[in-house]
Structures are given as structure tokens and as C-alpha cells.
Write a protein that holds these residues in place. Structure first.
Motif, PDB file in Angstrom:
ATOM      1  N   HIS A   1      51.695  50.928  64.951  1.00  0.00           N
ATOM      2  CA  HIS A   1      50.740  51.177  63.965  1.00  0.00           C
ATOM      3  C   HIS A   1      50.794  49.919  62.986  1.00  0.00           C
ATOM      4  CE1 HIS A   1      49.476  55.114  64.859  1.00  0.00           C
ATOM      5  NE2 HIS A   1      50.614  55.505  65.131  1.00  0.00           N
TER       6      HIS A   1
ATOM      7  N   GLU B   1      46.260  55.450  58.692  1.00  0.00           N
ATOM      8  CA  GLU B   1      45.558  54.362  58.019  1.00  0.00           C
ATOM      9  C   GLU B   1      45.995  54.050  56.590  1.00  0.00           C
ATOM     10  OE1 GLU B   1      42.027  53.130  59.175  1.00  0.00           O
ATOM     11  OE2 GLU B   1      43.512  52.822  60.688  1.00  0.00           O
ATOM     12  N   GLU B   2      47.198  54.970  56.091  1.00  0.00           N
ATOM     13  CA  GLU B   2      47.594  54.850  54.750  1.00  0.00           C
ATOM     14  C   GLU B   2      49.018  54.524  54.717  1.00  0.00           C
ATOM     15  OE1 GLU B   2      44.835  58.626  53.619  1.00  0.00           O
ATOM     16  OE2 GLU B   2      46.838  58.627  53.450  1.00  0.00           O
TER      17      GLU B   2
ATOM     18  N   ARG C   1      44.411  50.590  55.028  1.00  0.00           N
ATOM     19  CA  ARG C   1      44.434  49.594  56.037  1.00  0.00           C
ATOM     20  C   ARG C   1      43.518  48.622  55.745  1.00  0.00           C
ATOM     21  NH1 ARG C   1      42.165  48.248  60.283  1.00  0.00           N
ATOM     22  NH2 ARG C   1      40.757  50.142  60.674  1.00  0.00           N
TER      23      ARG C   1
ATOM     24  N   GLN D   1      45.539  44.767  63.969  1.00  0.00           N
ATOM     25  CA  GLN D   1      44.225  45.523  63.478  1.00  0.00           C
ATOM     26  C   GLN D   1      43.129  45.011  64.282  1.00  0.00           C
ATOM     27  OE1 GLN D   1      43.935  46.387  59.415  1.00  0.00           O
ATOM     28  NE2 GLN D   1      46.170  45.651  58.979  1.00  0.00           N
TER      29      GLN D   1
ATOM     30  N   ALA E   1      38.638  53.683  61.853  1.00  0.00           N
ATOM     31  CA  ALA E   1      39.937  54.330  62.040  1.00  0.00           C
ATOM     32  C   ALA E   1      40.684  54.008  63.275  1.00  0.00           C
ATOM     33  CB  ALA E   1      39.836  55.712  61.853  1.00  0.00           C
TER      34      ALA E   1
END
Length: 369
Positions: free
Chosen positions: A136, A277-278, A292, A305, A312
Motif C-alpha cells: 500500500h 488512501e489515508e 495519497r 502509486q 482510489a
């Protein structure tokens, strides 16, 4: 961005998959995203292999695992079978000259996992374990911030991995029985992910632990249960940070809630896998959410990324990033943070330490390997 296999100079990587369930589908998708071809698949039976090959779009079905491992047109084997089969299949794959991606746990004992790690090193082949939460982007961002000292000295950890898929006594699965899943279920299945992520992000290791386990139902769907449902662990890292870990497969409403919260002398930082995403950043003066965005991310986060900010990313993206790194490593690259069989061995050592502590009423156990 992740490295696509087509950029490595190796050519098209030819993959084979052992197993035909959910994880096989995830591996199939990631292999194709990395530019690979799914040449063959094998399950426990010839009929199952044919069904899985049709469902996953493999070029052919093999009669059994040995036929796939011996096939000359397979470069890498993805092992997505029950835990008790991993050690034998992974060793056979290495001996056949294949690169290997083996689902965790790498083996059901630390001894067997060490044998595999040593065999992988001696073979010169790429041998990886999908601790994919490392992939991630916001995990890599947290790792970079810890490494550069943003949070200060790490003081405490508050971490958990909660699911609810085993909440009812009618819930059953092959993992429930140690004969197929190994001596540990909840910890080996999801606690292993949590501990790997902790050590990866903080750049430090768990030095000692104290654990208690609970088995809620002696039977599930008429079958005897001999593995744990819940694990609570106290940990101390080499640097002296103290932490609490809660692992449960019986937390109603929690589907895949892996949470990592680190408290430093200057800042706290929190990552939740279900909100990938956080990052939550906490200080005495304020708390804020960092979203992100490759434009402002640490380089190792930015490379993973795949889409711009506001689009998302999730679990399959993380898995795709992992397999892309594995395939790039097969061509000679050295991707940062790619989990190997050595990490699988480390996970098995932690699992045995947890079981040892729990069997001795929570006695502190030193984690030596």
C-alpha cells in the motif's frame, strides 16, 4: 510507478498456479497485470484443475501439482494451496529450477521455513511470500516518515487485525483443523501479516512477547476445532517500544480491519488497511489526515502509486505491485521491501513464539531469530 515486467528485458514470464480458490484469482490478476502469461494451473484433482483453468483463463490444466512443477514452460510457480502443503511444494519448485511465490504461512513450522529460506538462497531463484500490505503506498509513506525521524523515538504501538468470518459456530474452513492449516490459525493467517507490517514500517524487530489465545467453539459445523480464534499479544521491540496486538477472526462487523498505530515522542501515525488512501497524523497541537498523492509522497511510496490522487487504490493494486516487483527481481532488479522466504521464516518464528507463550500462560518469550 511499479516496474512492469516488459521493462526488465526478461521477456514474457510464464506462470503456473497451484490452487484454484480466491487467492489463485488474486495471483492470476496480478501476474497478468505484470505482463505474465498463465500457462497452467493444477488443483487437488484433474477435474478441479480443468474447472480452475477454465475459470482463471489458464492455457491448460495439469493433472496434478508435480506435473506443473516439472513443466518446462513454467518460469514461476504461485503456490495457493492449504498451508500444510506449502513446504513440500515450495521445495519441489525450487529443486525444479522455478522461481516461487508461496502464500503465507511459508511453512507450518519454523524449522521447515528455515529449510526453505536456505534452499531459496542456495538456488539463486527469486522466492517471495505475499506480505502484500507492504505494498500500500501509504504504508511506504509511513515507513519513510518513521525512518527520517518525523515521529521521534517510537514509544508504543497499538495494532490489530480483526475479521468476522468465523463469528458463528456454523462457520467452517480447512484452516480450522491443524492437519491442513497448521497449529495456529488466527495468528498464522492474519497475525503474521500484522507483525510483518509492524517490523517493516518501524525498521525494528519484536524482541520479546507475551501471548494469550482463545478458542471459542470446540466444534464448527460438526468438526472438531484445534486452532485459535483470537490472540492477544504484548510485545517489546529491540529499541524498547512496548505494544499491544489484538488478532481476531470473530470481531462482528470487521471484515479485514488491519490497523497500525505508532506513538512517537513527537508524532503518532495510524494506517488502516480498509482506508488505504489515508494516514492519520497526530501531534499535541493538531490531528490531520494525509491523503495519497504521488506529487508529495516519499519516492518509495510514489513508485507504487499507479493512478493519480483522487483515484482510489486498494488491495488488488497492492498485490499487483508485489508481483510486479517479484517479476522484476527475476530479471535481476532489486526492489526495495520485497518480502522473501527469509521473511516467511521470520513469521514462522514469531508464530511459534506466540504458541509457546500461550501454552505457558502468557510467559514472556524471547524471539531469537
Amino acid at each position: 510507478m511499479t516496474t512492469d515486467v516488459t521493462d526488465t528485458g526478461l521477456g514474457t514470464i510464464r506462470a503456473g498456479i497451484l490452487g484454484g480458490g480466491f487467492m489463485a484469482r488474486v495471483h492470476r490478476t496480478a501476474a497478468r497485470d505484470a505482463g505474465g502469461e498463465l500457462r497452467a494451473i493444477a488443483t487437488r484433482s484433474a477435474a478441479g484443475s480443468r474447472h480452475a483453468a477454465d475459470a482463471l483463463g489458464a492455457e491448460r490444466a495439469e493433472a496434478d501439482a508435480i506435473a506443473l512443477l516439472d513443466a518446462a514452460d513454467i518460469d514461476v510457480v504461485h503456490i495457493c494451496t492449504p498451508n500444510a502443503t506449502h513446504a513440500e511444494l515450495a521445495l519441489r519448485a525450487l529443486q525444479a529450477g522455478k522461481h516461487v511465490v508461496c502464500e503465507k504461512p511459508l511453512a507450518t513450522t519454523a524449522h521447515d521455513a528455515k529449510t526453505l529460506a536456505d534452499a531459496a538462497e542456495a538456488s539463486g531463484r527469486v522466492a517471495a511470500v505475499p506480505f502484500i500490505y507492504r505494498y500500500h503506498p501509504m504504508v511506504r509513506e509511513a515507513r519513510a516518515r518513521v525512518a527520517r525521524g518525523d515521529i521521534g523515538e517510537l514509544l508504543t504501538l497499538d495494532c490489530s487485525y480483526l475479521q468476522d468470518w468465523m463469528l458463528f459456530p456454523t462457520d467452517d474452513d480447512w484452516r480450522v483443523r491443524s492437519s491442513s492449516g497448521g497449529a495456529s490459525r488466527a495468528f498464522a493467517d492474519i497475525g503474521s501479516h500484522l507483525c510483518d507490517l509492524i517490523e517493516f514500517v518501524i525498521g525494528d524487530r519484536i524482541r520479546a512477547l507475551s501471548a494469550r489465545t482463545r478458542r471459542v467453539f470446540p466444534e464448527r459445523a460438526g468438526h472438531e476445532v484445534d486452532t485459535e480464534d483470537i490472540v492477544a499479544v504484548l510485545v517489546e521491540t529491540v529499541s524498547g517500544a512496548l505494544g499491544t496486538l489484538l488478532i481476531s477472526q470473530m470481531a462482528a462487523g470487521r471484515k479485514n480491519a488491519l490497523t497500525l498505530e505508532l506513538h512517537g515522542s513527537r508524532q503518532s501515525i495510524r494506517f488502516e488497511q480498509e482506508r488505504p488512501e489515508e494516514l492519520w497524523i497526530g501531534t499535541r497541537e493538531e490531528s490531520r489526515l494525509l491523503l495519497r498523492d504521488p506529487a508529495g509522497s516519499a519516492p518509495d511510496s510514489a513508485r507504487l502509486q499507479r493512478v493519480p490522487a483522487g483515484h482510489a487504490m486498494g488491495y488488488q493494486d497492492a498485490f499487483n505491485g508485489f508481483v510486479a516487483d517479484v517479476y522484476a527481481a527475476m530479471a535481476g532488479a532489486q526492489p526495495d521491501g520485497m518480502p522473501t522466504f527469509a521473511d516467511g521464516h521470520r513469521s514462522a518464528v514469531l508464530t511459534e513464539a506466540v504458541l509457546q507463550s500461550a501454552a505457558d500462560d502468557g510467559r514472556w518469550v524471547e524471539v531469537t531469530a
